[in-house]
Design an enzyme around this catalytic site. Sequence first.
Site, PDB file in Angstrom:
ATOM      1  N   GLY A   1      12.195   9.292  -3.723  1.00  0.00           N
ATOM      2  CA  GLY A   1      11.544   8.142  -4.328  1.00  0.00           C
ATOM      3  C   GLY A   1      10.039   8.285  -4.256  1.00  0.00           C
ATOM      4  O   GLY A   1       9.511   8.982  -3.370  1.00  0.00           O
TER       5      GLY A   1
ATOM      6  N   GLN B   1       1.328   5.601  -4.296  1.00  0.00           N
ATOM      7  CA  GLN B   1       1.314   6.870  -3.544  1.00  0.00           C
ATOM      8  C   GLN B   1       0.576   7.978  -4.299  1.00  0.00           C
ATOM      9  O   GLN B   1       0.212   8.985  -3.702  1.00  0.00           O
ATOM     10  CB  GLN B   1       2.746   7.334  -3.247  1.00  0.00           C
ATOM     11  CG  GLN B   1       3.471   6.433  -2.264  1.00  0.00           C
ATOM     12  CD  GLN B   1       4.846   6.972  -1.963  1.00  0.00           C
ATOM     13  OE1 GLN B   1       5.788   6.723  -2.704  1.00  0.00           O
ATOM     14  NE2 GLN B   1       4.976   7.722  -0.883  1.00  0.00           N
TER      15      GLN B   1
ATOM     16  N   CYS C   1       8.882   8.944   4.638  1.00  0.00           N
ATOM     17  CA  CYS C   1       8.073   8.610   3.469  1.00  0.00           C
ATOM     18  C   CYS C   1       7.170   9.804   3.133  1.00  0.00           C
ATOM     19  O   CYS C   1       6.603  10.416   4.043  1.00  0.00           O
ATOM     20  CB  CYS C   1       7.213   7.391   3.786  1.00  0.00           C
ATOM     21  SG  CYS C   1       6.103   6.911   2.465  1.00  0.00           S
ATOM     22  N   LEU C   2       7.015  10.106   1.850  1.00  0.00           N
ATOM     23  CA  LEU C   2       6.165  11.232   1.445  1.00  0.00           C
ATOM     24  C   LEU C   2       4.703  11.000   1.834  1.00  0.00           C
ATOM     25  O   LEU C   2       3.937  11.954   1.942  1.00  0.00           O
ATOM     26  CB  LEU C   2       6.274  11.469  -0.066  1.00  0.00           C
ATOM     27  CG  LEU C   2       7.641  11.979  -0.569  1.00  0.00           C
ATOM     28  CD1 LEU C   2       7.659  12.038  -2.082  1.00  0.00           C
ATOM     29  CD2 LEU C   2       7.979  13.331   0.038  1.00  0.00           C
TER      30      LEU C   2
ATOM     31  N   HIS D   1      12.376   0.387   0.006  1.00  0.00           N
ATOM     32  CA  HIS D   1      11.243   1.202   0.448  1.00  0.00           C
ATOM     33  C   HIS D   1      10.180   1.283  -0.656  1.00  0.00           C
ATOM     34  O   HIS D   1       8.986   1.103  -0.396  1.00  0.00           O
ATOM     35  CB  HIS D   1      11.760   2.603   0.822  1.00  0.00           C
ATOM     36  CG  HIS D   1      10.704   3.543   1.299  1.00  0.00           C
ATOM     37  ND1 HIS D   1      10.595   3.940   2.613  1.00  0.00           N
ATOM     38  CD2 HIS D   1       9.694   4.176   0.634  1.00  0.00           C
ATOM     39  CE1 HIS D   1       9.566   4.755   2.732  1.00  0.00           C
ATOM     40  NE2 HIS D   1       9.003   4.927   1.552  1.00  0.00           N
ATOM     41  N   GLU D   2      10.623   1.526  -1.888  1.00  0.00           N
ATOM     42  CA  GLU D   2       9.659   1.660  -2.992  1.00  0.00           C
ATOM     43  C   GLU D   2       9.025   0.322  -3.352  1.00  0.00           C
ATOM     44  O   GLU D   2       7.836   0.249  -3.644  1.00  0.00           O
ATOM     45  CB  GLU D   2      10.320   2.302  -4.225  1.00  0.00           C
ATOM     46  CG  GLU D   2      10.899   3.701  -4.009  1.00  0.00           C
ATOM     47  CD  GLU D   2       9.967   4.655  -3.274  1.00  0.00           C
ATOM     48  OE1 GLU D   2       8.732   4.560  -3.438  1.00  0.00           O
ATOM     49  OE2 GLU D   2      10.485   5.491  -2.501  1.00  0.00           O
TER      50      GLU D   2
ATOM     51  N   HIS E   1       6.260  -0.403  -1.100  1.00  0.00           N
ATOM     52  CA  HIS E   1       5.023   0.288  -1.499  1.00  0.00           C
ATOM     53  C   HIS E   1       4.251  -0.539  -2.534  1.00  0.00           C
ATOM     54  O   HIS E   1       3.020  -0.611  -2.484  1.00  0.00           O
ATOM     55  CB  HIS E   1       5.338   1.647  -2.134  1.00  0.00           C
ATOM     56  CG  HIS E   1       5.481   2.770  -1.157  1.00  0.00           C
ATOM     57  ND1 HIS E   1       4.491   3.125  -0.270  1.00  0.00           N
ATOM     58  CD2 HIS E   1       6.506   3.637  -0.935  1.00  0.00           C
ATOM     59  CE1 HIS E   1       4.905   4.163   0.454  1.00  0.00           C
ATOM     60  NE2 HIS E   1       6.126   4.487   0.080  1.00  0.00           N
TER      61      HIS E   1
HETATM   62 ZN   LIG Z   1       7.335   5.919   0.893  1.00  0.00          ZN
END
Ligand SMILES: [Zn+2]
Length: 169
Positions: free
Chosen positions: A45, A50, A92-93, A134-135, A138
């Site tokens: 995701g 991000q 998380c990235l 999660h997204e 963000h």
């Molecule tokens: Zn994330």
Amino acid sequence: MLRSIVRYGARELQMPAARVETFDATLQTLIDDMIETMYAAPGVGLAAPQVGVAQQVCVIDLSVGKRGGELLALINPEFVERDGLQLEEEGCLSVPGFSATVGRPSRVVVRALDRGGVVRTIEATGLLARALQHEIDHLEGRLFLDRLRGITRDILVRRIRKLQRTGKW
Ligand SMILES: [Zn+2]
């Protein structure tokens, strides 16, 4: 085109994103770039903040491009329902190398627009329900770290700060 993913500490990750009002070529390019960037990472995701874009856009693909039909591109997503509880490991990235157990509702119903501006309703459980939350976090300027309790969060944040100080972040 690949975009660079900002990390914990970046201002973009702490601000609520703006709703998308126009479905133009810039938006389509953003979505294509986000999909490419998510697959390259690789991740399941990615949210627009991000990649430094403060707009309510996110992409999710639990198969990381391996199975057709699992890719979701969501614009202005909102929860319609949330219930149950799941406790799973989450990463998380934007927080590479760290993960923690995060408690979240186990089932969600989300309403969003697709990339063509058409309203879609998605009902999800398990990992997809977690990815959606999660997204959407963000898009509201929140990271999974913000969902952790005091001590667990403090330990992770302290370790990240140390990496930042030594230029390894
Ligand atoms: Zn994330």
